[in-house]
Structures are given as structure tokens and as C-alpha cells.
Write a protein that holds these residues in place. Structure first.
Motif, short mmCIF file in Angstrom:
data_model
loop_
_atom_site.label_atom_id
_atom_site.label_comp_id
_atom_site.label_asym_id
_atom_site.label_seq_id
_atom_site.Cartn_x
_atom_site.Cartn_y
_atom_site.Cartn_z
N UNK A 40 0.82 -1.20 0.00
CA UNK A 40 0.00 0.00 0.00
C UNK A 40 0.86 1.26 0.00
N UNK A 41 1.93 1.26 0.79
CA UNK A 41 2.80 2.44 0.86
C UNK A 41 3.45 2.72 -0.49
N UNK A 42 3.94 1.67 -1.16
CA UNK A 42 4.55 1.85 -2.47
C UNK A 42 3.50 2.31 -3.49
N UNK A 43 2.27 1.81 -3.37
CA UNK A 43 1.20 2.24 -4.26
C UNK A 43 0.88 3.71 -4.09
N UNK A 44 0.88 4.20 -2.84
CA UNK A 44 0.65 5.63 -2.59
C UNK A 44 1.75 6.47 -3.23
N UNK A 45 3.01 6.03 -3.05
CA UNK A 45 4.14 6.76 -3.63
C UNK A 45 4.04 6.80 -5.16
N UNK A 46 3.68 5.65 -5.76
CA UNK A 46 3.58 5.59 -7.22
C UNK A 46 2.42 6.45 -7.74
N UNK A 47 1.31 6.44 -7.04
CA UNK A 47 0.13 7.17 -7.49
C UNK A 47 0.34 8.68 -7.44
N UNK A 48 1.02 9.16 -6.39
CA UNK A 48 1.16 10.60 -6.20
C UNK A 48 2.40 11.19 -6.85
N UNK A 49 3.28 10.36 -7.40
CA UNK A 49 4.50 10.89 -8.01
C UNK A 49 4.19 11.84 -9.16
N UNK A 50 3.26 11.46 -10.04
CA UNK A 50 2.94 12.31 -11.19
C UNK A 50 2.26 13.61 -10.79
N UNK A 51 1.15 13.60 -10.02
CA UNK A 51 0.51 14.89 -9.70
C UNK A 51 1.39 15.82 -8.86
#
Length: 289
Positions: free
Chosen positions: A1-12
Motif C-alpha cells: 500500500x505504501x509503495x502504491x501511494x508513492x507511485x500514485x502521487x509521483x505524477x501529480x
């Protein structure tokens, strides 16, 4: 979940940083999420924050270095190899230096036992530790729900998500008013994201340097600004790092802290700044409300 949050928010967040030079932090969001999932577990909280927030922050720093390499006409493959080697070397040096300082500096991070003006107060680590207590031990369940005393703060999630809408609306309604488009709510709402450990004196310095180079120099010497300003920023960062190392080995290692002036103290220059604000709480040197 933590890695998913980092991946999701990197672009915005990368888009916000690329357009405003400000990086909104995910530290509070990650601490909030894991604080609800695992209340009372501070180590799990800091580990989740590290993977969820620091990973994204490091990725954006990595991209920023690639951008600098692109400006300097460095091939991407060579830039990647240097970045990879630098990461390995830097992480090893950081760990060894931290281990050495913890065993060589007496009373490091203990402000009550350090001499006045000592640089070994570890403000960043102190904030990291306090966050683990607030979000990990106490937990958001006991602060931001009906069981706590700050449930109304949850409304700011809605306020923050809707804040850019009026700016967009008025910029469309009054297209001739160019200054409306310059209002950036992520910058306004996230401007104090570095506080703490940053103090007001840090913000004053940042504002002065930013206005000088991005307003005065940009208007008067636009060609110089376009060619050198980004590289100048990296040069100032590197110069600060080299100067810090030079100061330690030449002065601080011999307990020469520096001249006695108001900027020497790494605090708010207010003796009551660290006092509790809740009624009835007794603390040494602080008035009871």
C-alpha cells in the motif's frame, strides 16, 4: 500500500513541483492512513511513511537531477549510472557518518544538556520522532474522530480539494485579469509544510533570495536567468554542503561554535514557543493556562 501511494502521487505532485518549485508532502497522509490501520505502533508508522512518502520524494529528486543533466547536455545513460553510483556511495556515507556522530558527540540531540549554540540539536530527527509519537502512539483515532478533540479538522480535506475551484472560476470569468491565474492554492496551503523543523528566519531568507532571482533578475537579466539560474540553485546547494563539512572539521570539531549572536540559536527566539497551550498542563518555565 505504501509503495502504491508513492507511485500514485509521483505524477501529480511532480507536476506541482515542476510548475511551482514546491513539493507537497505525503508524510501526513501516510501517517494518517497507517495510524488508522495500526494504532499504537510507532515503528510501523515511520516505516510506512518512509516507503510511502520518502520514496516519492527521492523519485522527484532523481527526476530533478535528470532535468539538470538534460540542461547540461549530459547523456541520460551516463546520468543514470552516476545517479546509481551516487546513491550507493551517499547512503553508505550517511549511515557511517550518523553512526560515528552518535558515538562521538556527547549528548547529541539532547537539547537540555547541550551548550548554548550547539549545532547538534537534530531538528529533523526530532520532528520525525515526534511524528511517530503523535501519529503512531496516540494515533489519529484519538485525535480526529468523535473520540478526540479535533474532529472538525477533517473538513479541511474537503476545503483543500475545493479551494482551486474559485480561482479557476474567476480566471475564466475575468480573463483580462491576468493576476488571478497567478494564485496557486497548493503553494498557499502548503507553504508552511517545512515548518517544523524550518523556522521563520528560514522562510525570510527563502523569500528574499526567491524574490531577488525570480523577480528582479528575471525582469532585468532574462537571458542570464534562463541560462544560469537553475544551475546556480544546484551550485548553492553544493556550496552549502561543502561549507558545512569545512566548518565541522575546522571549527565545530574543536568545540568552536561561533560568535554569540541572535542567529546562533536554532529556536523561535521566544521562550514560550515550546509551552503547552492546553488548559491545566504544567510544564517547567511555562505559565499554566
Amino acid at each position: 500500500m505504501a509503495c502504491g501511494i508513492a507511485l500514485f502521487f509521483t505524477l501529480p505532485i511532480g507536476i506541482i513541483q515542476a510548475t511551482t518549485n514546491q513539493q507537497p508532502g505525503l508524510n501526513v497522509i501516510t501517517e494518517l492512513v497507517i495510524g488508522y490501520i495500526y494504532p499504537g505502533k510507532p515503528l510501523a508508522n515511520v516505516a510506512f511513511k518512509t516507503y510511502g512518502y520518502i520514496s516519492m520524494s527521492q523519485a522527484l529528486m532523481f527526476l530533478g537531477d535528470f532535468k539538470l543533466g538534460h540542461y547540461m547536455k549530459i547523456p541520460p545513460k551516463s546520468m543514470f549510472i552516476v545517479q546509481l553510483a551516487g546513491t550507493v556511495v551517499a547512503s553508505s556515507v550517511y549511515f557511517a557518518t550518523s553512526w560515528w556522530l552518535l558515538h562521538s558527540i556527547e549528548n547529541i540531540s539532547d537539547i537540555s544538556k547541550l551548550p548554548d549554540g550547539s549545532p547538534w540539536t537534530c531538528p529533523g530527527d526530532d520532528v520525525f520522532y515526534n511524528a511517530s509519537i503523535i501519529w503512531g502512539v496516540v494515533g489519529p483515532l484519538r485525535m480526529f474522530t468523535s473520540k478526540g478533540i479535533y474532529p472538525e479538522l477533517n473538513w479541511f480535506f474537503l476545503i483543500g480539494s475545493l479551494a482551486p475551484v474559485p480561482i479557476w472560476f474567476f480566471s475564466k470569468k475575468f480573463p483580462n485579469q491576468k493576476w488571478i491565474k497567478l494564485i496557486n492554492m497548493p503553494i498557499i496551503l502548503g507553504a508552511t509544510g517545512s515548518m517544523p523543523p524550518a523556522r521563520s528566519v528560514n522562510y525570510i531568507t527563502w523569500i528574499a533570495v526567491g524574490i531577488f532571482f525570480n523577480f528582479y533578475v528575471y525582469r532585468k537579466f532574462k537571458g542570464w536567468w534562463a541560462r544560469h539560474n537553475y544551475i546556480l540553485s544546484a551550485a548553492l546547494d553544493a556550496g552549502l554542503a561543502f561549507t558545512a563539512v569545512l566548518l565541522y572539521f575546522s571549527l565545530q570539531s574543536k568545540n568552536i561554535i561561533g560568535p554569540n549572536w541572535w542567529g546562533l540559536d536554532n529556536d523561535d527566539h521566544c521562550p514560550l514557543a515550546g509551552c503547552p497551550t492546553a488548559p491545566g498542563v504544567v510544564a517547567k518555565g511555562c505559565p499554566v493556562l
